[in-house]
Design a protein around this motif. Structure first.
Motif, PDB file in Angstrom:
ATOM      1  N   PHE A  96       0.807  -1.190   0.135  1.00 30.77           N
ATOM      2  CA  PHE A  96       0.049  -0.014   0.086  1.00 30.77           C
ATOM      3  C   PHE A  96       0.989   1.269  -0.117  1.00 30.77           C
ATOM      4  N   TYR A  97       0.511   2.267  -0.509  1.00 34.37           N
ATOM      5  CA  TYR A  97       1.297   3.521  -0.939  1.00 34.37           C
ATOM      6  C   TYR A  97       0.611   4.799  -0.281  1.00 34.37           C
ATOM      7  N   HIS A  98       1.254   5.370   0.684  1.00 34.62           N
ATOM      8  CA  HIS A  98       0.694   6.737   1.242  1.00 34.62           C
ATOM      9  C   HIS A  98       1.734   7.425   1.810  1.00 34.62           C
ATOM     10  N   ASP A  99       1.524   8.917   1.474  1.00 37.64           N
ATOM     11  CA  ASP A  99       2.703   9.647   1.921  1.00 37.64           C
ATOM     12  C   ASP A  99       3.142   9.544   3.459  1.00 37.64           C
ATOM     13  N   ILE A 100       4.468   9.581   3.641  1.00 37.30           N
ATOM     14  CA  ILE A 100       5.026   9.356   4.764  1.00 37.30           C
ATOM     15  C   ILE A 100       4.358   9.971   6.000  1.00 37.30           C
ATOM     16  N   GLN A 102       1.391  10.614   6.386  1.00 38.64           N
ATOM     17  CA  GLN A 102      -0.034   9.803   6.410  1.00 38.64           C
ATOM     18  C   GLN A 102      -0.135   8.648   7.180  1.00 38.64           C
ATOM     19  N   LEU A 103       1.266   8.093   6.980  1.00 37.34           N
ATOM     20  CA  LEU A 103       1.548   6.706   7.472  1.00 37.34           C
ATOM     21  C   LEU A 103       1.103   6.501   9.068  1.00 37.34           C
ATOM     22  N   THR A 104       0.927   5.502   9.640  1.00 41.06           N
ATOM     23  CA  THR A 104       0.832   5.346  10.989  1.00 41.06           C
ATOM     24  C   THR A 104       1.918   4.074  11.549  1.00 41.06           C
ATOM     25  N   LEU A 105       1.923   4.240  12.924  1.00 34.87           N
ATOM     26  CA  LEU A 105       2.879   2.909  13.149  1.00 34.87           C
ATOM     27  C   LEU A 105       2.129   1.604  13.093  1.00 34.87           C
ATOM     28  N   GLU A 106       0.656   1.444  12.947  1.00 26.40           N
ATOM     29  CA  GLU A 106       0.112   0.362  12.729  1.00 26.40           C
ATOM     30  C   GLU A 106       0.219  -0.207  11.230  1.00 26.40           C
ATOM     31  N   ASP A 107       0.375   1.136  10.254  1.00 25.05           N
ATOM     32  CA  ASP A 107       0.827   0.527   9.058  1.00 25.05           C
ATOM     33  C   ASP A 107       2.291   0.069   8.830  1.00 25.05           C
ATOM     34  N   PHE A 108       3.106   0.643   9.751  1.00 24.11           N
ATOM     35  CA  PHE A 108       4.430   0.039   9.671  1.00 24.11           C
ATOM     36  C   PHE A 108       4.371  -1.573  10.222  1.00 24.11           C
ATOM     37  N   ASP A 109       3.825  -1.597  11.164  1.00 20.54           N
ATOM     38  CA  ASP A 109       3.879  -3.012  11.919  1.00 20.54           C
ATOM     39  C   ASP A 109       3.170  -3.991  10.887  1.00 20.54           C
ATOM     40  N   HIS A 110       2.123  -3.556  10.448  1.00 24.24           N
ATOM     41  CA  HIS A 110       1.742  -4.660   9.182  1.00 24.24           C
ATOM     42  C   HIS A 110       2.358  -4.826   8.167  1.00 24.24           C
ATOM     43  N   MET A 111       2.917  -3.922   7.705  1.00 25.69           N
ATOM     44  CA  MET A 111       3.778  -4.029   6.552  1.00 25.69           C
ATOM     45  C   MET A 111       4.926  -4.908   6.834  1.00 25.69           C
ATOM     46  N   LEU A 154       7.302   2.515   2.852  1.00 25.10           N
ATOM     47  CA  LEU A 154       7.180   1.292   3.755  1.00 25.10           C
ATOM     48  C   LEU A 154       7.258   0.153   2.814  1.00 25.10           C
ATOM     49  N   TYR A 155       6.762  -0.057   1.664  1.00 24.63           N
ATOM     50  CA  TYR A 155       6.813  -1.006   0.781  1.00 24.63           C
ATOM     51  C   TYR A 155       8.224  -1.284   0.331  1.00 24.63           C
ATOM     52  N   ALA A 156       8.917  -0.121  -0.033  1.00 26.50           N
ATOM     53  CA  ALA A 156      10.386  -0.300  -0.267  1.00 26.50           C
ATOM     54  C   ALA A 156      11.239  -0.739   0.670  1.00 26.50           C
ATOM     55  N   MET A 157      10.914  -0.333   1.926  1.00 26.74           N
ATOM     56  CA  MET A 157      11.920  -0.706   3.026  1.00 26.74           C
ATOM     57  C   MET A 157      11.592  -2.164   3.488  1.00 26.74           C
TER      58      MET A 157
END
Length: 246
Positions: A96-100, A102-111, A154-157
């Motif tokens: 999923f793609y969002h501007d940095i 707009q991303l949340t810690l939950e987004d980070f953890d899920h990815m 996040l995806y690239a990371m």
């Protein structure tokens, strides 16, 4: 001769797209195949049925990549069903793609849970069963090497993390004769990224070959990495992206 005769393979996220193509190609090369799915049970069962209709052996297993115990269980069930394990393909992933901002810690953890932790969990479970000649194949992304689009941090990371994990596991497992490599697909014509989609013209503008690849292109490379010809290759990242990153 069938390159994978008498081998057992587990392919995660194989109800459609790249995973399904890999599962079918492995079966055609003689392997018994277990494939996992998260929600698309009917599609996964259809892939398994297609393999069985061609005379192969296949089972579909539900495993949510966000749940490490489910991933570990899929490895164990594969061995219980087929009596061993020789090849693990860590294909399941999310994007999923969002501007940095707009991303949340939950987004980070899920990815990271689905794209990295699940690979770690499955691989760690698999190495109990893999012997000399065992193969671990991770499916990354050409965006691990270059991120041309906004919103993909996040995806690239997560896909870059697979590079480090692959290289580290290759070092750890080399003495056991187990190879670990990562494939980096570029624009591939799948349900998730159709060649006729709204961003297809932009994606083509980045390519040297000016057309999308197919899931079978990735399956062919995965078959090479799973087979005997690649025995001396480990810790490598193979980019197959139509020249997107050239």
């Amino acid at each position: 001769m069938e390159k994978l005769q008498n081998k057992v393979a587990l392919v995660t996220g194989a109800s459609r797209g790249i995973g399904a193509a890999i599962a079918k190609r492995f079966a055609r090369e003689g392997a018994s195949v277990a494939l996992t799915y998260q929600t698309s049970k009917d599609k996964a069962e259809q892939v398994a049925q297609e393999i069985r209709q061609l005379g192969g052996k296949a089972i579909a297993l539900r495993a949510d990549g966000a749940d490490p115990q489910a991933v570990i269980s899929a490895v164990d069930k594969t061995v219980q069903e087929f009596g061993g394990l020789h090849i693990l393909v860590n294909n399941a992933g999310i994007a999923f793609y969002h501007d940095i901002s707009q991303l949340t810690l939950e987004d980070f953890d899920h990815m990271m849970a689905v794209n990295v932790r699940a690979v770690f969990a499955a691989s760690q479970a698999a190495i109990k069963y893999l012997g000399d000649g065992g193969r671990i194949i991770n499916i990354g992304s050409c965006q691990a090497e270059r991120m041309p689009d906004p919103g993909g941090s996040l995806y690239a990371m997560s896909k870059s993390a697979l590079v480090g994990l692959t290289k580290g596991m290759a070092r750890d497992l080399g003495s056991r004769g187990i190879t670990v490599n990562v494939i980096h697909p570029g624009p591939i014509d799948t349900d998730m990224n159709p060649a006729s989609g709204p961003t297809s013209a932009y994606q083509r503008s980045l390519m040297a070959l000016s057309d999308f690849g197919t899931a079978n292109d990735i399956a062919a490379l995965a078959t090479y990495l799973a087979g005997p010809e690649s025995a001396y290759m480990t810790g490598s990242g193979l980019t197959i992206d139509g020249g997107t990153n050239s």
